[in-house]
Write a protein that holds these residues in place. Structure first.
Motif, mmCIF file in Angstrom:
data_model
loop_
_atom_site.group_PDB
_atom_site.id
_atom_site.type_symbol
_atom_site.label_atom_id
_atom_site.label_comp_id
_atom_site.label_asym_id
_atom_site.label_seq_id
_atom_site.Cartn_x
_atom_site.Cartn_y
_atom_site.Cartn_z
ATOM 1 N N ARG A 40 0.957 -1.145 0.255
ATOM 2 C CA ARG A 40 -0.056 -0.044 0.011
ATOM 3 C C ARG A 40 0.830 1.209 0.002
ATOM 4 O O ARG A 40 0.808 2.124 -0.831
ATOM 5 C CB ARG A 40 -0.919 0.061 1.415
ATOM 6 C CG ARG A 40 -1.835 1.032 1.298
ATOM 7 C CD ARG A 40 -2.527 1.078 2.700
ATOM 8 N NE ARG A 40 -1.695 1.251 3.913
ATOM 9 C CZ ARG A 40 -1.034 2.471 4.141
ATOM 10 N NH1 ARG A 40 -1.331 3.512 3.845
ATOM 11 N NH2 ARG A 40 -0.394 2.449 5.550
ATOM 12 N N GLN A 44 1.620 3.648 -3.382
ATOM 13 C CA GLN A 44 1.307 4.953 -3.253
ATOM 14 C C GLN A 44 2.392 5.686 -3.440
ATOM 15 O O GLN A 44 2.264 7.180 -4.248
ATOM 16 C CB GLN A 44 0.848 5.587 -2.062
ATOM 17 C CG GLN A 44 -0.675 4.533 -1.845
ATOM 18 C CD GLN A 44 -1.296 4.814 -0.522
ATOM 19 O OE1 GLN A 44 -0.659 5.575 0.240
ATOM 20 N NE2 GLN A 44 -2.649 4.071 -0.150
ATOM 21 N N GLU A 49 5.596 9.635 -7.229
ATOM 22 C CA GLU A 49 6.681 10.159 -8.044
ATOM 23 C C GLU A 49 6.131 10.307 -9.545
ATOM 24 O O GLU A 49 6.402 11.264 -10.171
ATOM 25 C CB GLU A 49 7.653 9.128 -7.953
ATOM 26 C CG GLU A 49 8.224 8.810 -6.470
ATOM 27 C CD GLU A 49 9.248 10.115 -6.091
ATOM 28 O OE1 GLU A 49 9.450 11.151 -6.866
ATOM 29 O OE2 GLU A 49 9.643 10.257 -4.832
ATOM 30 N N GLU A 79 12.439 12.090 -10.992
ATOM 31 C CA GLU A 79 11.174 11.705 -10.698
ATOM 32 C C GLU A 79 10.745 10.211 -11.151
ATOM 33 O O GLU A 79 10.207 9.380 -10.355
ATOM 34 C CB GLU A 79 10.221 12.511 -10.572
ATOM 35 C CG GLU A 79 10.326 13.590 -9.482
ATOM 36 C CD GLU A 79 10.059 14.899 -9.841
ATOM 37 O OE1 GLU A 79 9.499 15.413 -10.718
ATOM 38 O OE2 GLU A 79 10.419 16.056 -8.933
ATOM 39 N N LYS A 110 -4.269 5.440 -4.317
ATOM 40 C CA LYS A 110 -4.046 6.898 -3.920
ATOM 41 C C LYS A 110 -2.670 7.167 -4.442
ATOM 42 O O LYS A 110 -1.861 6.310 -4.588
ATOM 43 C CB LYS A 110 -4.108 6.909 -2.347
ATOM 44 C CG LYS A 110 -5.445 6.706 -1.814
ATOM 45 C CD LYS A 110 -5.234 7.289 -0.365
ATOM 46 C CE LYS A 110 -6.722 7.275 0.259
ATOM 47 N NZ LYS A 110 -7.344 6.115 0.765
ATOM 48 N N SER A 113 -1.536 13.784 -2.345
ATOM 49 C CA SER A 113 -2.661 14.816 -2.423
ATOM 50 C C SER A 113 -1.905 15.796 -3.111
ATOM 51 O O SER A 113 -2.712 16.734 -3.931
ATOM 52 C CB SER A 113 -3.099 15.091 -1.264
ATOM 53 O OG SER A 113 -2.111 15.378 -0.355
ATOM 54 N N ALA A 136 8.865 16.116 1.344
ATOM 55 C CA ALA A 136 9.421 14.843 0.899
ATOM 56 C C ALA A 136 10.657 14.413 1.557
ATOM 57 O O ALA A 136 10.628 13.321 2.204
ATOM 58 C CB ALA A 136 9.519 14.853 -0.409
ATOM 59 N N ASN A 139 10.055 13.643 5.291
ATOM 60 C CA ASN A 139 9.142 12.446 5.589
ATOM 61 C C ASN A 139 10.024 11.204 5.021
ATOM 62 O O ASN A 139 9.895 10.177 5.662
ATOM 63 C CB ASN A 139 7.845 12.592 4.654
ATOM 64 C CG ASN A 139 7.171 11.221 4.126
ATOM 65 O OD1 ASN A 139 7.701 10.485 3.335
ATOM 66 N ND2 ASN A 139 6.427 10.987 5.088
ATOM 67 N N MET A 200 -0.094 19.083 4.367
ATOM 68 C CA MET A 200 -0.882 17.954 4.535
ATOM 69 C C MET A 200 -0.169 16.751 3.838
ATOM 70 O O MET A 200 -0.863 15.421 3.822
ATOM 71 C CB MET A 200 -2.046 18.270 3.392
ATOM 72 C CG MET A 200 -3.060 19.304 3.879
ATOM 73 S SD MET A 200 -4.261 19.822 2.648
ATOM 74 C CE MET A 200 -5.048 21.427 3.448
ATOM 75 N N GLY A 203 0.196 13.651 5.927
ATOM 76 C CA GLY A 203 -0.959 12.944 6.364
ATOM 77 C C GLY A 203 -1.581 13.438 7.558
ATOM 78 O O GLY A 203 -1.447 14.470 8.120
ATOM 79 N N SER A 209 -4.922 8.900 12.384
ATOM 80 C CA SER A 209 -4.054 8.068 11.528
ATOM 81 C C SER A 209 -4.106 6.778 11.595
ATOM 82 O O SER A 209 -3.472 6.207 12.623
ATOM 83 C CB SER A 209 -2.801 8.700 11.460
ATOM 84 O OG SER A 209 -1.764 7.795 10.860
ATOM 85 N N PRO A 210 -5.094 5.974 11.002
ATOM 86 C CA PRO A 210 -5.309 4.720 11.236
ATOM 87 C C PRO A 210 -4.200 3.710 11.100
ATOM 88 O O PRO A 210 -4.044 2.576 11.898
ATOM 89 C CB PRO A 210 -6.432 4.281 10.144
ATOM 90 C CG PRO A 210 -6.396 5.215 9.315
ATOM 91 C CD PRO A 210 -5.842 6.356 9.773
ATOM 92 N N ASN A 211 -3.436 4.146 10.153
ATOM 93 C CA ASN A 211 -2.190 3.167 9.943
ATOM 94 C C ASN A 211 -0.906 3.176 10.453
ATOM 95 O O ASN A 211 -0.011 2.470 10.817
ATOM 96 C CB ASN A 211 -1.589 3.052 8.467
ATOM 97 C CG ASN A 211 -2.959 2.841 7.605
ATOM 98 O OD1 ASN A 211 -3.532 1.906 7.417
ATOM 99 N ND2 ASN A 211 -3.271 3.861 6.706
ATOM 100 N N LYS A 221 7.261 3.183 9.861
ATOM 101 C CA LYS A 221 7.295 4.622 10.010
ATOM 102 C C LYS A 221 8.346 4.675 11.254
ATOM 103 O O LYS A 221 8.087 3.721 12.191
ATOM 104 C CB LYS A 221 5.952 5.032 10.115
ATOM 105 C CG LYS A 221 5.161 5.306 8.928
ATOM 106 C CD LYS A 221 3.797 5.506 9.333
ATOM 107 C CE LYS A 221 3.518 7.045 9.308
ATOM 108 N NZ LYS A 221 2.173 7.271 9.318
ATOM 109 N N ASN A 225 3.124 11.425 12.026
ATOM 110 C CA ASN A 225 2.690 12.334 10.838
ATOM 111 C C ASN A 225 2.976 13.780 11.504
ATOM 112 O O ASN A 225 3.643 14.766 10.742
ATOM 113 C CB ASN A 225 1.305 12.163 10.390
ATOM 114 C CG ASN A 225 1.263 10.873 9.620
ATOM 115 O OD1 ASN A 225 1.883 9.976 9.587
ATOM 116 N ND2 ASN A 225 -0.141 10.393 9.459
#
Ligand code: BYC
Length: 317
Positions: A40, A44, A49, A79, A110, A113, A136, A139, A200, A203, A209-211, A221, A225
């Motif tokens: 996932r 994504q 990219e 990219e 996804k 965004s 980026a 993160n 944003m 996340g 943040s469910p994950n 991770k 976030n």
């Protein structure tokens, strides 16, 4: 091809590797949910990219000088390369490139965004480099220590290139900020448009943040976030001063008590709308990607045919 843990022994071996902060490799057994989570996130990321080439590709023919054009072309090519490393790394988890591409062009996957916003002026190239590549990097640097080996190794190379991207964006804005009043205004307008969407990118807030909890337990991770968002804002504040631009948040200030930046609330309704496909450029981005895929079918067919003939020759020899 990956092995899904099927026995307690395999699960124990996986847990021991995670506990020891070692890397999980494609040959190792892994829980199916770990594999699915990686597919996932990594697919994504790869799609981001590839779709991320479009907002900047829009300016290649109109870059203000030959040098700017060459730099922008190199960045957009980077990219494409990042997308390819990431698709290849994701394939080690047992999904094919074709499946991932299908999910993207059918609108089922996804991607970040941020790439659903338009790039109406040259200053957007500066704002994307400074803010989007800047976010980026913040993160992605921790992802170089991600528990899944192929993802972590891909990220090391990607991060090196992202640092160059961020600096070229900063330099575009710096040049504009030393120019005419109209150029300064163009730079400020672009920062105003990209600042909130770049926040944003990290996340949803931690409590939505469910994950996150599971991905952090699995050491995919390394930071939450909100932690990374704070780190990013802390990086931007002094850089904005050097540039002479204003970050568009009147409530942004350091809070000694919390040791964090206070800031205005983020418009999460806008974020959710973009995720559901209602951002200003969602439909265009997917249509462009679909057209490129269909338009490139003859290249894929020719390459497959060439490979088939080469193989035939080798067998005959
Ligand atoms: N946009 O539980 P959460 C680049 C989704 S490309 C869209 O916190 P997670 C560049 C999230 O997927 C940079 N969706 O999720 C390229 C999840 O949905 P699903 C791309 C988002 O995964 C060209 C749901 O919201 N970077 O730099 O724990 C030119 C709940 O979120 C977004 C990466 O992909 C978003 N912004 O954490 C220039 C980095 N945020 O899947 C530059 C790798 C969240 O459950 N990815 N969602 O349906 C990550 O680090 C993590 O996936 C995230 C989200 C921090 C983004």
């Amino acid at each position: 091809m990956t092995t899904v843990t099927s026995t307690d022994d395999e699960q124990r071996a996986f847990d021991a590797l995670i506990d020891a902060d070692a890397r999980i490799e494609p040959r190792d057994g892994m829980p199916d949910d770990y594999r699915k989570t990686l597919i996932r996130q990594m697919s994504q990321h790869a799609h981001s990219e590839i779709i991320g080439m479009q907002p900047e590709g829009n300016w290649i023919t109109r870059a203000p000088s030959l040098q700017r054009k060459a730099i922008l072309m190199a960045k957009v090519q980077d990219e494409a390369g990042h997308g390819l490393y990431l698709y290849s790394a994701t394939q080690t988890l047992g999904i094919t490139r074709d499946e991932m591409t299908e999910q993207l062009i059918e609108g089922r996957a996804k991607y970040s965004s941020i790439f659903n916003y338009p790039t109406p002026t040259w200053a957007d190239m500066g704002a994307i480099g400074w803010l989007v590549d800047g976010a980026a990097i913040v993160n992605q640097v921790p992802l170089c220590r991600c528990s899944y080996g192929p993802y972590a190794r891909a990220m090391v190379r990607i991060c090196k290139e992202e640092s160059f991207h961020q600096r070229q964006g900063f330099e575009i804005l710096l040049t504009l900020m030393q120019g005419t009043d109209a150029q300064k205004q163009m730079a400020q307008d672009a920062v105003d448009r990209w600042y909130w969407p770049s926040l944003m990118m990290f996340g949803p807030p931690d409590d939505e943040s469910p994950n996150s909890a599971r991905s952090m337990a699995w050491k995919i991770k390394r930071f939450s976030n909100d932690e990374l968002r704070q780190r990013f804002v802390g990086m931007l504040v002094p850089q904005a001063e050097v540039l002479g631009v204003t970050l568009p948040d009147p409530n942004l200030r350091w809070n000694d008590d919390t040791q964090q930046y206070d800031m205005s609330p983020i418009d999460w309704d806008e974020f959710m709308a973009v995720l559901k496909g209602h951002g200003p450029m969602n439909a265009v981005r997917i249509q462009t990607r679909r057209d490129a895929h269909e338009g490139g079918a003859w290249v894929r067919e020719a390459a497959a045919e060439y490979a088939r003939k080469q193989q035939q020759k080798e067998q005959a020899a």
